[in-house]
Design a protein around this motif. Sequence first.
Motif, mmCIF file in Angstrom:
data_model
loop_
_atom_site.group_PDB
_atom_site.id
_atom_site.type_symbol
_atom_site.label_atom_id
_atom_site.label_comp_id
_atom_site.label_asym_id
_atom_site.label_seq_id
_atom_site.Cartn_x
_atom_site.Cartn_y
_atom_site.Cartn_z
ATOM 1 N N PHE A 100 -4.594 4.020 -2.841
ATOM 2 C CA PHE A 100 -5.103 5.282 -3.348
ATOM 3 C C PHE A 100 -5.330 6.188 -2.726
ATOM 4 O O PHE A 100 -4.954 6.749 -2.279
ATOM 5 C CB PHE A 100 -5.397 5.489 -4.887
ATOM 6 N N SER A 101 -6.704 5.809 -1.717
ATOM 7 C CA SER A 101 -6.804 6.308 -0.136
ATOM 8 C C SER A 101 -5.525 5.650 0.967
ATOM 9 O O SER A 101 -5.563 7.083 1.715
ATOM 10 C CB SER A 101 -8.359 5.381 0.147
ATOM 11 N N ALA A 102 -4.934 5.118 0.957
ATOM 12 C CA ALA A 102 -3.568 4.743 1.735
ATOM 13 C C ALA A 102 -3.068 5.706 1.467
ATOM 14 O O ALA A 102 -2.448 6.779 2.404
ATOM 15 C CB ALA A 102 -3.022 3.242 1.424
ATOM 16 N N MET A 103 -2.469 5.950 0.151
ATOM 17 C CA MET A 103 -1.609 7.192 0.352
ATOM 18 C C MET A 103 -1.646 8.554 -0.554
ATOM 19 O O MET A 103 -1.131 8.799 0.667
ATOM 20 C CB MET A 103 -0.733 6.797 -1.746
ATOM 21 N N VAL A 104 -3.122 8.671 0.307
ATOM 22 C CA VAL A 104 -4.101 10.381 0.152
ATOM 23 C C VAL A 104 -3.590 10.223 1.597
ATOM 24 O O VAL A 104 -3.069 11.424 2.302
ATOM 25 C CB VAL A 104 -5.154 10.077 -0.425
ATOM 26 N N THR A 105 -3.935 9.351 2.466
ATOM 27 C CA THR A 105 -3.814 9.323 3.928
ATOM 28 C C THR A 105 -2.057 9.467 4.221
ATOM 29 O O THR A 105 -2.442 10.634 5.219
ATOM 30 C CB THR A 105 -4.659 8.649 4.532
ATOM 31 N N LEU A 106 -1.600 9.184 3.270
ATOM 32 C CA LEU A 106 0.111 9.380 3.786
ATOM 33 C C LEU A 106 0.374 11.075 3.680
ATOM 34 O O LEU A 106 1.242 10.866 4.533
ATOM 35 C CB LEU A 106 0.645 8.428 3.195
ATOM 36 N N GLU A 117 -6.605 9.496 14.088
ATOM 37 C CA GLU A 117 -7.580 8.960 13.477
ATOM 38 C C GLU A 117 -6.780 8.588 11.898
ATOM 39 O O GLU A 117 -7.839 8.267 10.966
ATOM 40 C CB GLU A 117 -9.014 9.597 12.960
ATOM 41 N N LEU A 118 -5.705 9.731 11.523
ATOM 42 C CA LEU A 118 -4.991 9.257 9.649
ATOM 43 C C LEU A 118 -4.519 8.048 9.821
ATOM 44 O O LEU A 118 -4.269 8.118 8.793
ATOM 45 C CB LEU A 118 -4.865 10.366 9.881
ATOM 46 N N ILE A 119 -3.387 8.261 11.229
ATOM 47 C CA ILE A 119 -3.241 6.507 11.298
ATOM 48 C C ILE A 119 -3.193 5.869 10.978
ATOM 49 O O ILE A 119 -3.284 4.378 10.335
ATOM 50 C CB ILE A 119 -2.444 6.461 12.482
ATOM 51 N N GLU A 120 -5.052 5.458 11.649
ATOM 52 C CA GLU A 120 -5.757 4.354 11.752
ATOM 53 C C GLU A 120 -6.568 4.017 10.136
ATOM 54 O O GLU A 120 -6.009 2.811 9.823
ATOM 55 C CB GLU A 120 -7.420 4.318 12.454
ATOM 56 N N LEU A 121 -6.986 5.376 9.440
ATOM 57 C CA LEU A 121 -7.455 4.779 8.093
ATOM 58 C C LEU A 121 -6.190 4.336 6.719
ATOM 59 O O LEU A 121 -6.223 4.088 6.707
ATOM 60 C CB LEU A 121 -7.309 6.134 7.844
ATOM 61 N N PHE A 122 -4.882 4.957 7.127
ATOM 62 C CA PHE A 122 -3.771 4.561 6.762
ATOM 63 C C PHE A 122 -3.372 3.133 6.864
ATOM 64 O O PHE A 122 -3.455 2.576 5.443
ATOM 65 C CB PHE A 122 -2.776 5.307 7.165
ATOM 66 N N ILE A 123 -4.068 2.616 7.987
ATOM 67 C CA ILE A 123 -3.224 1.328 8.599
ATOM 68 C C ILE A 123 -4.419 0.592 7.869
ATOM 69 O O ILE A 123 -4.333 -0.857 7.045
ATOM 70 C CB ILE A 123 -3.314 0.756 10.175
ATOM 71 N N HIS A 124 -5.423 1.160 7.798
ATOM 72 C CA HIS A 124 -6.796 -0.316 7.865
ATOM 73 C C HIS A 124 -6.673 -0.082 5.651
ATOM 74 O O HIS A 124 -6.996 -1.310 5.108
ATOM 75 C CB HIS A 124 -7.717 1.217 7.837
ATOM 76 N N ASP A 125 -6.478 0.985 5.321
ATOM 77 C CA ASP A 125 -6.551 1.394 3.589
ATOM 78 C C ASP A 125 -4.901 0.103 3.027
ATOM 79 O O ASP A 125 -5.699 -0.626 2.381
ATOM 80 C CB ASP A 125 -7.040 2.399 3.076
ATOM 81 N N GLY A 126 -4.009 0.494 3.974
ATOM 82 C CA GLY A 126 -2.739 -0.030 3.961
ATOM 83 C C GLY A 126 -2.699 -1.638 3.815
ATOM 84 O O GLY A 126 -2.763 -2.947 2.762
ATOM 85 N N LEU A 127 -3.352 -2.192 4.756
ATOM 86 C CA LEU A 127 -4.196 -3.763 5.066
ATOM 87 C C LEU A 127 -4.615 -4.256 4.313
ATOM 88 O O LEU A 127 -4.997 -5.658 3.452
ATOM 89 C CB LEU A 127 -4.165 -3.755 6.230
ATOM 90 N N LYS A 128 -5.558 -3.324 3.861
ATOM 91 C CA LYS A 128 -6.839 -4.070 2.940
ATOM 92 C C LYS A 128 -6.418 -4.752 1.827
ATOM 93 O O LYS A 128 -6.863 -5.068 1.043
ATOM 94 C CB LYS A 128 -7.933 -3.019 2.662
ATOM 95 N N SER A 129 -5.494 -3.582 1.498
ATOM 96 C CA SER A 129 -4.922 -3.128 -0.287
ATOM 97 C C SER A 129 -3.774 -4.431 -0.389
ATOM 98 O O SER A 129 -3.932 -5.249 -1.417
ATOM 99 C CB SER A 129 -4.200 -2.071 -0.368
#
Length: 155
Positions: A100-106, A117-129
């Motif tokens: 959910f956090s990755a999609m909100v960041t996207l 910072e948004l790209i980094e957050l998206f990659i972090h949450d996406g890879l974590k999921s």
Amino acid sequence: MELLLKLFVEAIFASLASLGFAMVFNVPKHTLKYCAFGGAIVYDFRTIFLTLDFGIEISTFLASAIIGIVALYWSRKYKIPRPVYTVASIIPVLPGTYAFSAMVTLIDINRYGAKPELIELFIHDGLKSFSILFAITFGLVLPSLYFLRLNRPVI
């Protein structure tokens, strides 16, 4: 004592979630209690491993492997396919928050532009999921592959 109360409360809610998904998946009535118990097992073991500082990926893998072994036992004992127990039991540990956090960041990237910072957050949450999903997959598959290989005759 505080941890035991936390485990008990989380087990109740995880078993309710597993029970609900088991009813959605239309499993046989006599397996509903095992699906609920499996959800409680998975969530509590993941919580225990997280309190031991194993990390969420390793904790999820170990909890999935434990329910994989338990479901393999139940499937052989009650002559019901293993996914009846594992699919509903694994629902409480799916990485919904990270996805959910990755999609909100996207969506924020789409709205505000591609800031680092948004790209980094998206990659972090996406890879974590994705890593949690892979941990669930391998945790469920490896016990059945091991015991299947163990019981095969050697020629």
